[in-house]
Design a protein around this motif. Structure first.
Motif, PDB file in Angstrom:
ATOM      1  N   ALA A  79     -10.766  -0.357  20.345  1.00 53.41           N
ATOM      2  CA  ALA A  79     -10.222  -0.003  21.630  1.00 53.41           C
ATOM      3  C   ALA A  79      -9.167  -1.241  21.958  1.00 53.41           C
ATOM      4  O   ALA A  79      -8.082  -0.835  22.405  1.00 53.41           O
ATOM      5  N   VAL A  80      -9.423  -2.510  21.537  1.00 50.63           N
ATOM      6  CA  VAL A  80      -8.642  -3.551  21.677  1.00 50.63           C
ATOM      7  C   VAL A  80      -7.360  -3.330  20.902  1.00 50.63           C
ATOM      8  O   VAL A  80      -6.222  -3.417  21.576  1.00 50.63           O
ATOM      9  N   HIS A  81      -7.494  -2.739  19.701  1.00 55.45           N
ATOM     10  CA  HIS A  81      -6.173  -2.360  18.800  1.00 55.45           C
ATOM     11  C   HIS A  81      -5.373  -1.200  19.473  1.00 55.45           C
ATOM     12  O   HIS A  81      -4.323  -1.074  19.289  1.00 55.45           O
ATOM     13  N   LYS A  82      -5.988  -0.397  20.143  1.00 56.70           N
ATOM     14  CA  LYS A  82      -5.437   0.942  20.818  1.00 56.70           C
ATOM     15  C   LYS A  82      -4.688   0.292  21.905  1.00 56.70           C
ATOM     16  O   LYS A  82      -3.442   0.616  22.048  1.00 56.70           O
ATOM     17  N   ALA A  83      -5.102  -0.760  22.681  1.00 58.20           N
ATOM     18  CA  ALA A  83      -4.494  -1.024  23.666  1.00 58.20           C
ATOM     19  C   ALA A  83      -3.142  -2.070  23.298  1.00 58.20           C
ATOM     20  O   ALA A  83      -2.040  -1.795  23.687  1.00 58.20           O
ATOM     21  N   LEU A  84      -3.219  -2.719  22.120  1.00 62.24           N
ATOM     22  CA  LEU A  84      -2.175  -3.490  21.507  1.00 62.24           C
ATOM     23  C   LEU A  84      -1.050  -2.740  21.244  1.00 62.24           C
ATOM     24  O   LEU A  84       0.078  -2.958  21.248  1.00 62.24           O
ATOM     25  N   LYS A  85      -1.613  -1.476  20.481  1.00 62.44           N
ATOM     26  CA  LYS A  85      -0.524  -0.592  19.854  1.00 62.44           C
ATOM     27  C   LYS A  85       0.265  -0.012  21.032  1.00 62.44           C
ATOM     28  O   LYS A  85       1.392  -0.085  20.744  1.00 62.44           O
ATOM     29  N   THR A  86      -0.497   0.239  22.032  1.00 63.66           N
ATOM     30  CA  THR A  86       0.374   1.079  23.314  1.00 63.66           C
ATOM     31  C   THR A  86       1.357  -0.273  23.873  1.00 63.66           C
ATOM     32  O   THR A  86       2.437   0.123  24.064  1.00 63.66           O
ATOM     33  N   ILE A  87       0.842  -1.483  24.013  1.00 63.83           N
ATOM     34  CA  ILE A  87       1.645  -2.656  24.676  1.00 63.83           C
ATOM     35  C   ILE A  87       2.875  -2.930  23.748  1.00 63.83           C
ATOM     36  O   ILE A  87       4.015  -3.208  23.990  1.00 63.83           O
ATOM     37  N   THR A  88       2.644  -2.725  22.282  1.00 62.18           N
ATOM     38  CA  THR A  88       3.747  -3.046  21.318  1.00 62.18           C
ATOM     39  C   THR A  88       4.648  -2.045  21.280  1.00 62.18           C
ATOM     40  O   THR A  88       5.851  -2.375  21.217  1.00 62.18           O
ATOM     41  N   GLU A  89       4.352  -0.764  21.557  1.00 61.82           N
ATOM     42  CA  GLU A  89       5.379   0.417  21.935  1.00 61.82           C
ATOM     43  C   GLU A  89       6.132   0.093  23.113  1.00 61.82           C
ATOM     44  O   GLU A  89       7.433   0.303  23.040  1.00 61.82           O
ATOM     45  N   TYR A  90       5.316  -0.433  24.052  1.00 64.45           N
ATOM     46  CA  TYR A  90       6.310  -0.935  25.280  1.00 64.45           C
ATOM     47  C   TYR A  90       7.266  -2.113  25.045  1.00 64.45           C
ATOM     48  O   TYR A  90       8.404  -2.097  25.356  1.00 64.45           O
ATOM     49  N   ASN A  91       6.804  -3.114  24.242  1.00 68.69           N
ATOM     50  CA  ASN A  91       7.315  -4.320  23.727  1.00 68.69           C
ATOM     51  C   ASN A  91       8.588  -3.869  22.957  1.00 68.69           C
ATOM     52  O   ASN A  91       9.668  -4.298  23.172  1.00 68.69           O
ATOM     53  N   ALA A  92       8.471  -2.815  22.341  1.00 65.19           N
ATOM     54  CA  ALA A  92       9.624  -2.451  21.341  1.00 65.19           C
ATOM     55  C   ALA A  92      10.786  -1.532  22.327  1.00 65.19           C
ATOM     56  O   ALA A  92      11.974  -1.906  22.033  1.00 65.19           O
ATOM     57  N   ASN A  93      10.224  -0.881  23.366  1.00 57.42           N
ATOM     58  CA  ASN A  93      11.243  -0.469  24.174  1.00 57.42           C
ATOM     59  C   ASN A  93      12.028  -1.509  24.984  1.00 57.42           C
ATOM     60  O   ASN A  93      13.224  -1.460  25.601  1.00 57.42           O
ATOM     61  N   MET A  94      11.083  -2.698  25.407  1.00 57.90           N
ATOM     62  CA  MET A  94      11.838  -3.882  25.967  1.00 57.90           C
ATOM     63  C   MET A  94      12.990  -4.481  25.205  1.00 57.90           C
ATOM     64  O   MET A  94      13.938  -5.018  25.466  1.00 57.90           O
ATOM     65  N   VAL A  95      12.603  -4.679  23.706  1.00 62.63           N
ATOM     66  CA  VAL A  95      13.429  -5.008  22.730  1.00 62.63           C
ATOM     67  C   VAL A  95      14.831  -4.458  22.851  1.00 62.63           C
ATOM     68  O   VAL A  95      15.873  -4.751  22.863  1.00 62.63           O
TER      69      VAL A  95
END
Lengths: 212, 363
Positions: free
Chosen positions: B171-187
């Motif tokens: 579950a932690v990894h799932k959340a991290l993947k989602t946040i990484t997607e957000y971070n990629a959009n921020m980049v």
């Protein structure tokens, strides 16, 4: 399972961060006539001390320490109600909290765990704690120790406000005060009139034991 | 001594370890510079909620202090707030999360990436663009983002995330993947601002918090992709980590940032000083920024600030000459200069002016 085996199992449950086992063996200890205080001191606390040593040596990290603390509290919840009142009353009371305006409590929780393991009856005031809650704890909780932490610079002055509040209501000499958190230091503790500063939980235990 | 290079020339030379007229300097003065705008009464809440106000602090800060860099740190609760956490915004205190949004395992799993065109994510991108437009021709500019694990610990509380690393890792990894997607959009959003660099706050790479194994599993593998994307979007990848005992081998030697900003904790055994950091080769291919105690900007006299800066300059110059380096150190504060009203602005100026006067390096 005999008494010694139960104590070893409690110790192992804490070291491995297994709360379910900690609760199970705490109940078994009581069922087999092991004194609650012995189960705490020679099982849970022994395990937590080993965890603290491993953390200091960077063999354990925060996740393992937090899981161990969680396991220890699971066992304590079972055992503490079975400690004779005379024994509980002998414990020195400490209060601990994160000062007003700050909610970073992971360090405070670890210090609380290690001070509990060191034999203090720690009352957790939580995070973002108003000055008066610390100040009043000397009367309401009969605290001999006040431990405060903050991770942020703007909230450091809240520690001084607590010390000043204790002086004002005449309770300053009844407690030892220890502070911690990244921006704090011994010179800052000296400046505000606290007794001690600690850089980590191990040092906090050492200094508190020396002071009270 | 008078500067003979401009900020961009000096900054670019430092990144390439070429000789410079003096070392670069950037006390991490972000939020505190709001006090230089207008009547000096801008609240932190206003500063962190309005792109124009956010940018104005960097612009006024540059006029007042004459820094070599401008880095767009707002606070560490931007992503968590846009994920639904309650963020307390005081008048004169850094905003921080008081009620994390993610409370259950299901919350990790159902998290969706916040829309970067809304909330304070948008304020951060728009504000970054404004100060880059204003200052990009004068100094090296960089955006500032929280790494995925830092955002998650803000949105769910560090204690919960650390325990769930063992109790509910998937579950932690799932959340991290989602946040990484957000971070990629921020980049990608920050890429449009034309800032020269992007600074990642990878705070949990600290041996007081995580070992190598946990760090790699719960941040390293996500960070690598974001680091690569940062370069692809045209920004130099930089890292800020003000924790004690940072994972230097991973974050400098393996991640290869252009700039690495770090703090020094003299009371903590093993905390690497500037000298040790240079001696061990971490500055060979990376511009290291540090390590004046940020508390000093609040509590020290100007004389003490000058003396401390001079001592750090001497330490750094001696270590760099011994290592054959010309310019791979930026005199900075390892953490943000406290944005509080009690910070002494004259100490920021003193630090910069001392580097101008005594920062020349000749081996």
């Amino acid at each position: 399972m005999q008494g010694q085996d139960i104590l070893a199992s409690l110790e192992k449950a804490v070291i491995t961060g297994n709360k379910a086992d900690s609760v199970k063996f705490a109940k078994e200890a009581l069922d087999k006539g092991v004194k609650a205080l012995d189960a705490i001191d020679h099982g849970l606390v022994k395990g937590m001390t080993i965890v603290g040593d491993k953390y200091a040596k960077h063999e354990y990290f925060l996740p393992q320490v937090l899981l161990a603390a969680n396991a220890m509290y699971g066992g304590l919840d079972v055992l503490l109600p079975h400690i004779p009142k005379a024994d509980s009353d002998k414990k020195l009371v400490g209060v601990i909290g994160v000062v007003e305006g700050d909610v970073h409590d992971i360090g405070k929780n670890i210090v609380k765990t290690m001070l509990t393991a060191a034999g203090l009856d720690m009352h957790d005031l939580g995070k973002d704690v108003p000055v008066e809650n610390f100040v009043n704890s000397v009367k309401t909780a009969h605290a001999s120790l006040i431990a405060m932490s903050t991770l942020m610079t703007p909230t450091m002055d809240g520690m001084k406000a607590v010390v000043d509040g204790l002086i004002e209501n005449g309770d300053r000499m009844k407690v030892k005060i220890i502070i911690g958190g990244a921006p704090t230091s011994q010179p800052f503790a000296d400046d505000i009139g606290a007794d001690m500063h600690a850089i980590n939980a191990q040092e906090a235990v050492k200094k508190v034991k020396g002071a009270i | 001594m008078a500067d003979t290079m401009n900020h961009l020339e000096r900054g670019m030379a430092s990144l390439q370890n070429k000789p410079v007229d003096r070392l670069v300097t950037y006390p991490l003065a972000m939020g505190v510079c709001r006090r230089l705008v207008g009547d000096g009464k801008m609240t932190y809440r206003d500063w962190a909620s309005d792109p124009k106000k956010f940018a104005s602090a960097f612009i006024e800060g540059q006029k007042h202090f004459d820094f070599d860099f401008a880095i767009g740190l707002m606070d560490l609760s931007v992503a968590a707030g846009d994920m639904g956490s309650t963020v307390r915004m005081d008048d004169q205190n850094t905003p921080f999360v008081t009620d994390p949004a993610l409370k259950t395992v299901e919350d990790y799993e159902t998290l969706t990436p916040p829309d970067v065109k809304k909330g304070r994510s948008k304020v951060l991108v728009d504000g970054t663009k404004l100060f880059v437009d204003a200052l990009g021709s004068q100094v090296i500019t960089a955006a500032f983002l929280e790494g995925p694990l830092l955002s998650l610990t803000q949105a769910a509380s560090a204690e919960k995330v650390f325990m769930d690393m063992y109790n509910n890792p998937s579950a932690v990894h799932k959340a991290l993947k989602t946040i990484t997607e957000y971070n990629a959009n921020m980049v990608r959003g920050m890429g449009t601002t034309k800032c020269a660099g992007l600074v990642w706050d990878y705070l949990w790479g600290s041996y007081s918090c995580l070992g190598d194994k946990e760090y790699e599993e719960f941040e390293g593998k996500y960070a690598r992709g974001l680091n690569e994307l940062t370069g692809k979007e045209g920004m130099a990848m930089c890292i800020h980590n003000c924790a004690d005992l940072p994972h230097l081998d991973t974050q400098i030697k393996a991640f290869k940032p252009a700039i690495y900003s770090m703090a020094y904790y003299p009371l903590i055994p093993g905390s690497p000083s500037a000298k040790e950091t240079i001696e061990k080769g971490y500055a060979d291919n990376c511009l290291i920024g540090g390590q004046i105690d940020p508390q000093g900007f609040v509590r020290w006299s100007q004389e003490k600030m000058q003396k401390t800066t001079m001592n750090l300059l001497q330490e750094v110059k001696t270590a760099m000459c011994a290592r054959g380096l010309h310019s791979k150190y930026c005199i900075a504060s390892g953490c943000e200069v406290p944005p509080t009203v009690t910070t002494r602005l004259e100490n920021i100026k003193e630090c910069v002016d001392t580097v101008k006067q005594y920062g020349q390096i000749k081996c």
